[in-house]
Design a protein around this motif. Structure first.
Motif, PDB file in Angstrom:
ATOM      1  N   VAL A  66      31.565  43.700  42.333  1.00  0.00           N
ATOM      2  CA  VAL A  66      30.386  44.425  42.107  1.00  0.00           C
ATOM      3  C   VAL A  66      30.784  46.050  42.317  1.00  0.00           C
ATOM      4  O   VAL A  66      31.386  46.288  43.521  1.00  0.00           O
ATOM      5  CB  VAL A  66      29.167  44.110  42.880  1.00  0.00           C
ATOM      6  N   GLY A  67      30.762  46.980  41.504  1.00  0.00           N
ATOM      7  CA  GLY A  67      31.155  48.365  41.936  1.00  0.00           C
ATOM      8  C   GLY A  67      32.634  48.642  41.856  1.00  0.00           C
ATOM      9  O   GLY A  67      33.378  49.407  42.300  1.00  0.00           O
ATOM     10  N   VAL A  68      33.173  48.079  40.933  1.00  0.00           N
ATOM     11  CA  VAL A  68      34.754  48.221  40.675  1.00  0.00           C
ATOM     12  C   VAL A  68      34.836  49.628  40.323  1.00  0.00           C
ATOM     13  O   VAL A  68      36.050  50.322  40.679  1.00  0.00           O
ATOM     14  CB  VAL A  68      35.093  47.293  39.600  1.00  0.00           C
ATOM     15  N   ALA A  69      33.952  50.295  39.642  1.00  0.00           N
ATOM     16  CA  ALA A  69      34.603  51.777  39.463  1.00  0.00           C
ATOM     17  C   ALA A  69      34.200  52.556  40.584  1.00  0.00           C
ATOM     18  O   ALA A  69      35.108  53.569  40.670  1.00  0.00           O
ATOM     19  CB  ALA A  69      33.436  52.287  38.200  1.00  0.00           C
ATOM     20  N   ALA A  70      33.547  52.357  41.480  1.00  0.00           N
ATOM     21  CA  ALA A  70      33.509  52.937  42.742  1.00  0.00           C
ATOM     22  C   ALA A  70      34.810  52.705  43.439  1.00  0.00           C
ATOM     23  O   ALA A  70      35.347  53.482  44.288  1.00  0.00           O
ATOM     24  CB  ALA A  70      31.986  52.803  43.731  1.00  0.00           C
ATOM     25  N   MET A  71      35.071  51.554  43.442  1.00  0.00           N
ATOM     26  CA  MET A  71      36.270  51.048  44.442  1.00  0.00           C
ATOM     27  C   MET A  71      37.566  51.842  43.628  1.00  0.00           C
ATOM     28  O   MET A  71      38.331  52.301  44.573  1.00  0.00           O
ATOM     29  CB  MET A  71      36.465  49.713  44.196  1.00  0.00           C
ATOM     30  N   ARG A  72      37.414  51.887  42.391  1.00  0.00           N
ATOM     31  CA  ARG A  72      38.906  52.579  41.606  1.00  0.00           C
ATOM     32  C   ARG A  72      38.778  53.978  42.136  1.00  0.00           C
ATOM     33  O   ARG A  72      39.814  54.415  42.317  1.00  0.00           O
ATOM     34  CB  ARG A  72      38.766  52.232  40.124  1.00  0.00           C
ATOM     35  N   ALA A  73      37.644  54.548  42.015  1.00  0.00           N
ATOM     36  CA  ALA A  73      37.525  55.901  42.482  1.00  0.00           C
ATOM     37  C   ALA A  73      37.937  56.117  43.890  1.00  0.00           C
ATOM     38  O   ALA A  73      38.752  57.247  44.021  1.00  0.00           O
ATOM     39  CB  ALA A  73      36.158  56.415  42.196  1.00  0.00           C
ATOM     40  N   ARG A  74      37.624  55.409  44.642  1.00  0.00           N
ATOM     41  CA  ARG A  74      38.257  55.589  46.129  1.00  0.00           C
ATOM     42  C   ARG A  74      39.602  55.271  46.327  1.00  0.00           C
ATOM     43  O   ARG A  74      40.199  55.823  47.345  1.00  0.00           O
ATOM     44  CB  ARG A  74      37.340  54.425  47.057  1.00  0.00           C
ATOM     45  N   ARG A  75      40.226  54.375  45.693  1.00  0.00           N
ATOM     46  CA  ARG A  75      41.538  53.821  45.851  1.00  0.00           C
ATOM     47  C   ARG A  75      42.397  54.572  44.849  1.00  0.00           C
ATOM     48  O   ARG A  75      43.813  54.338  44.968  1.00  0.00           O
ATOM     49  CB  ARG A  75      41.746  52.271  45.438  1.00  0.00           C
ATOM     50  N   GLY A  76      42.071  55.126  43.631  1.00  0.00           N
ATOM     51  CA  GLY A  76      42.743  55.603  42.642  1.00  0.00           C
ATOM     52  C   GLY A  76      42.883  54.539  41.634  1.00  0.00           C
ATOM     53  O   GLY A  76      42.517  53.353  41.749  1.00  0.00           O
ATOM     54  N   ALA A  77      43.629  54.859  40.549  1.00  0.00           N
ATOM     55  CA  ALA A  77      43.687  53.888  39.293  1.00  0.00           C
ATOM     56  C   ALA A  77      44.986  52.954  39.882  1.00  0.00           C
ATOM     57  O   ALA A  77      46.245  53.159  39.766  1.00  0.00           O
ATOM     58  CB  ALA A  77      44.123  54.607  38.031  1.00  0.00           C
ATOM     59  N   VAL A  78      44.328  51.640  40.259  1.00  0.00           N
ATOM     60  CA  VAL A  78      45.099  50.535  40.593  1.00  0.00           C
ATOM     61  C   VAL A  78      44.726  49.614  40.004  1.00  0.00           C
ATOM     62  O   VAL A  78      43.854  49.380  39.328  1.00  0.00           O
ATOM     63  CB  VAL A  78      45.318  50.326  42.165  1.00  0.00           C
ATOM     64  N   ASP A  79      45.741  48.451  39.883  1.00  0.00           N
ATOM     65  CA  ASP A  79      45.295  47.294  39.324  1.00  0.00           C
ATOM     66  C   ASP A  79      44.047  46.474  40.289  1.00  0.00           C
ATOM     67  O   ASP A  79      44.322  46.689  41.309  1.00  0.00           O
ATOM     68  CB  ASP A  79      46.811  46.328  39.254  1.00  0.00           C
ATOM     69  N   ASP A  80      43.360  45.866  39.558  1.00  0.00           N
ATOM     70  CA  ASP A  80      42.168  45.293  40.202  1.00  0.00           C
ATOM     71  C   ASP A  80      42.575  44.362  41.234  1.00  0.00           C
ATOM     72  O   ASP A  80      41.743  44.146  42.158  1.00  0.00           O
ATOM     73  CB  ASP A  80      41.179  44.724  39.104  1.00  0.00           C
ATOM     74  N   ARG A  81      43.707  43.619  40.903  1.00  0.00           N
ATOM     75  CA  ARG A  81      44.144  42.718  41.921  1.00  0.00           C
ATOM     76  C   ARG A  81      44.437  43.312  43.198  1.00  0.00           C
ATOM     77  O   ARG A  81      44.254  42.625  44.284  1.00  0.00           O
ATOM     78  CB  ARG A  81      45.525  41.731  41.504  1.00  0.00           C
ATOM     79  N   LEU A  82      44.911  44.577  43.226  1.00  0.00           N
ATOM     80  CA  LEU A  82      45.136  45.180  44.567  1.00  0.00           C
ATOM     81  C   LEU A  82      43.825  45.982  45.075  1.00  0.00           C
ATOM     82  O   LEU A  82      44.301  46.884  46.117  1.00  0.00           O
ATOM     83  CB  LEU A  82      46.351  46.098  44.160  1.00  0.00           C
ATOM     84  N   LEU A  83      42.987  46.142  44.474  1.00  0.00           N
ATOM     85  CA  LEU A  83      41.716  47.010  44.925  1.00  0.00           C
ATOM     86  C   LEU A  83      41.343  46.802  46.559  1.00  0.00           C
ATOM     87  O   LEU A  83      40.941  47.550  47.313  1.00  0.00           O
ATOM     88  CB  LEU A  83      40.422  46.956  44.032  1.00  0.00           C
TER      89      LEU A  83
END
Length: 190
Positions: A96-113
C-alpha cells in the motif's frame, strides 16, 4: 493490530509471529516478510552492555519503536519487547502506498523498495523522530495475518558476534527479502 501483550513476549516468538502481519506508517506499508530477534543477553544486541541514551527505548515498555542509525547512514526500526529485547523489522512486501515509497526511495525495482531495514525505513518515511513512539497509535497501524505463513529461520545478517543463532525469520518464498533465506555474505576479518 496485535494487542500490547503480543509484544510482551520472548523476542524470538514475537519475531516469528510478526511474519505475515502488516505494518503501516501513515497508511503506507505492507506485510512483514523478514525479522530478526535480539535479547539483552545477546552479544549482538544494542542492549547487551546496558542502557544508554541511544538504546533507552529498548529498556522502556514493550510495543514501542526503537529507531536508530546504522553505520551513521540508514535508519532502522525495532519493535520493543521490554527489558532490552526487540525485533528488527528487516523487510516487508510493498503493498500500500507504493508511489509514496518510490518517491522516497527513487525509481527502483519494487522488489528492492523495502528489502532491508534501511530501505524499509526510507520507504516508510521512518527516521529518528519515531524513536520511542507507541506502536498502537498513529502514525503506526498494524493488520493481522491473513493466513498462517510458512516461516524459515536461520542466522542473522550483518553481525559479527552470535552469528550462529537462528534468530532471523523469513516468509518462505518471498521475493521481497533483504537477502535469500539462508544466504550470508562473508565478513572480512580485522
Amino acid at each position: 493490530m496485535p494487542d500490547h501483550t503480543f509484544f510482551e513476549r520472548d523476542a524470538d516468538q514475537v519475531a516469528r509471529d510478526l511474519i505475515g502481519v502488516s505494518i503501516f506508517v501513515r497508511g503506507v506499508g505492507g506485510a512483514i516478510v523478514e525479522t530478526e530477534a535480539y535479547d539483552s543477553d545477546d552479544p549482538a544486541a544494542h542492549t547487551f552492555r546496558g542502557p544508554t541514551r541511544r538504546n533507552a527505548s529498548m529498556f522502556g515498555p514493550a510495543a514501542h519503536a526503537y529507531v536508530y542509525r546504522s553505520h551513521g547512514l540508514h535508519w532502522c526500526m525495532n519493535v520493543t519487547c521490554g527489558h532490552g529485547a526487540g525485533v528488527l523489522i528487516r523487510a516487508i512486501t510493498p503493498d500500500v502506498g507504493v508511489a509514496a515509497m518510490r518517491a522516497r526511495r527513487g525509481a527502483v525495482d519494487d522488489r528492492l523498495l523495502c528489502a532491508g531495514p534501511g530501505r524499509l525505513c526510507q520507504a516508510l518515511g521512518i527516521d529518528g523522530r519515531f524513536d520511542g513512539l507507541p506502536l498502537d497509535q498513529p502514525p503506526f497501524t498494524f493488520g493481522l495475518r491473513e493466513a498462517e505463513p510458512t516461516i524459515i529461520s536461520g542466522p542473522r545478517i550483518g553481525i559479527s558476534v552470535a552469528v550462529e543463532l537462528p534468530r532471523r525469520f523469513c516468509l518462505d518464498g518471498s521475493r521481497f527479502l533483504s537477502r535469500p533465506a539462508g544466504a550470508r555474505r562473508p565478513r572480512r576479518s580485522a
